[in-house]
Write a protein that holds these residues in place. Structure first.
Motif, mmCIF file in Angstrom:
data_model
loop_
_atom_site.group_PDB
_atom_site.id
_atom_site.type_symbol
_atom_site.label_atom_id
_atom_site.label_comp_id
_atom_site.label_asym_id
_atom_site.label_seq_id
_atom_site.Cartn_x
_atom_site.Cartn_y
_atom_site.Cartn_z
ATOM 1 N N PRO A 1 -6.444 4.971 25.652
ATOM 2 C CA PRO A 1 -6.118 3.772 24.874
ATOM 3 C C PRO A 1 -6.039 4.119 23.396
ATOM 4 O O PRO A 1 -6.719 5.021 22.923
ATOM 5 C CB PRO A 1 -7.293 2.827 25.143
ATOM 6 C CG PRO A 1 -7.965 3.361 26.347
ATOM 7 C CD PRO A 1 -7.685 4.835 26.395
ATOM 8 N N SER B 1 -7.103 2.387 20.903
ATOM 9 C CA SER B 1 -8.361 2.077 20.241
ATOM 10 C C SER B 1 -9.487 2.251 21.253
ATOM 11 O O SER B 1 -9.283 2.057 22.448
ATOM 12 C CB SER B 1 -8.354 0.640 19.709
ATOM 13 O OG SER B 1 -8.137 -0.260 20.753
ATOM 14 N N PRO C 1 -12.586 1.685 23.709
ATOM 15 C CA PRO C 1 -13.099 0.517 24.425
ATOM 16 C C PRO C 1 -14.353 -0.015 23.743
ATOM 17 O O PRO C 1 -14.874 0.586 22.816
ATOM 18 C CB PRO C 1 -13.423 1.070 25.807
ATOM 19 C CG PRO C 1 -12.593 2.295 25.942
ATOM 20 C CD PRO C 1 -12.521 2.863 24.551
ATOM 21 N N GLU D 1 -10.532 -5.240 27.853
ATOM 22 C CA GLU D 1 -10.372 -6.633 27.429
ATOM 23 C C GLU D 1 -11.109 -7.594 28.352
ATOM 24 O O GLU D 1 -11.581 -8.639 27.914
ATOM 25 C CB GLU D 1 -8.890 -6.981 27.350
ATOM 26 C CG GLU D 1 -8.189 -6.276 26.203
ATOM 27 C CD GLU D 1 -6.678 -6.434 26.226
ATOM 28 O OE1 GLU D 1 -6.138 -7.112 27.120
ATOM 29 O OE2 GLU D 1 -6.034 -5.849 25.335
ATOM 30 N N ARG E 1 -6.950 -0.482 29.231
ATOM 31 C CA ARG E 1 -6.952 -1.522 28.189
ATOM 32 C C ARG E 1 -7.291 -2.889 28.804
ATOM 33 O O ARG E 1 -8.108 -3.635 28.268
ATOM 34 C CB ARG E 1 -5.588 -1.553 27.496
ATOM 35 C CG ARG E 1 -5.530 -2.354 26.244
ATOM 36 C CD ARG E 1 -4.226 -2.178 25.443
ATOM 37 N NE ARG E 1 -3.059 -1.752 26.197
ATOM 38 C CZ ARG E 1 -2.583 -0.498 26.230
ATOM 39 N NH1 ARG E 1 -3.197 0.462 25.572
ATOM 40 N NH2 ARG E 1 -1.510 -0.198 26.936
ATOM 41 N N ASP E 2 -6.689 -3.204 29.954
ATOM 42 C CA ASP E 2 -6.980 -4.473 30.628
ATOM 43 C C ASP E 2 -8.463 -4.558 31.021
ATOM 44 O O ASP E 2 -9.078 -5.620 30.905
ATOM 45 C CB ASP E 2 -6.111 -4.642 31.873
ATOM 46 C CG ASP E 2 -4.637 -4.841 31.558
ATOM 47 O OD1 ASP E 2 -4.290 -5.104 30.377
ATOM 48 O OD2 ASP E 2 -3.821 -4.727 32.501
#
Length: 135
Positions: free
Chosen positions: A115, A117, A119, A90, A86-87
């Motif tokens: 994740p 959602s 990527p 983002e 996730r990081d």
């Protein structure tokens, strides 16, 4: 744009997430090999618990690097993989390779750590058990 395995193998800016100060540990080997064996791209250690890793500056997160990252090598325990991915998403990292025990070999499905959602389009994630790609 889809990220291919060729893109991952030709990465010029690599972040090693969970990099260990101990080059003998699985979490320390990717960083040590890249630094020692002549990789001529940029390599950053990411470890929120250390200021340095193997004598090099360590960043608390991939976003803290402040530069574009082509590939993340994720070397964190399985319970932290989803957060690391996730990081990366983002921060706009283009792809990731995961070295983490306690994943598929435990009988749990990938859905347990993916994740929630997808990527961003074109992001690829590769694990030891195969390639998972979105985009």
């Amino acid at each position: 744009m889809t990220v291919t395995v060729a893109d991952l193998l030709s990465a010029r800016r690599v972040a090693v997430i969970g990099a260990s100060d101990d080059a003998g540990k699985i979490a320390g080997k990717p960083f040590a090999f890249l630094k020692r064996d002549g990789f001529d791209g940029q390599v950053w250690a990411v470890n929120p618990t250390r200021d340095t890793v193997q004598g090099h500056r360590s960043f608390p997160s991939v976003a803290a690097i402040g530069q574009a990252v082509d590939l993340a090598i994720i070397t964190v325990p399985a319970r932290h993989v989803a957060g690391a991915v996730r990081d990366c998403v983002e921060a706009g990292v283009r792809g990731a390779v995961i070295f983490a025990g306690g994943m598929a070999e435990t009988g749990k499905t990938a859905a347990g750590w993916r994740p929630r959602s997808p990527p961003s389009p074109g992001t690829a994630v590769c694990g030891l058990s195969g390639r998972i790609a979105w985009g």
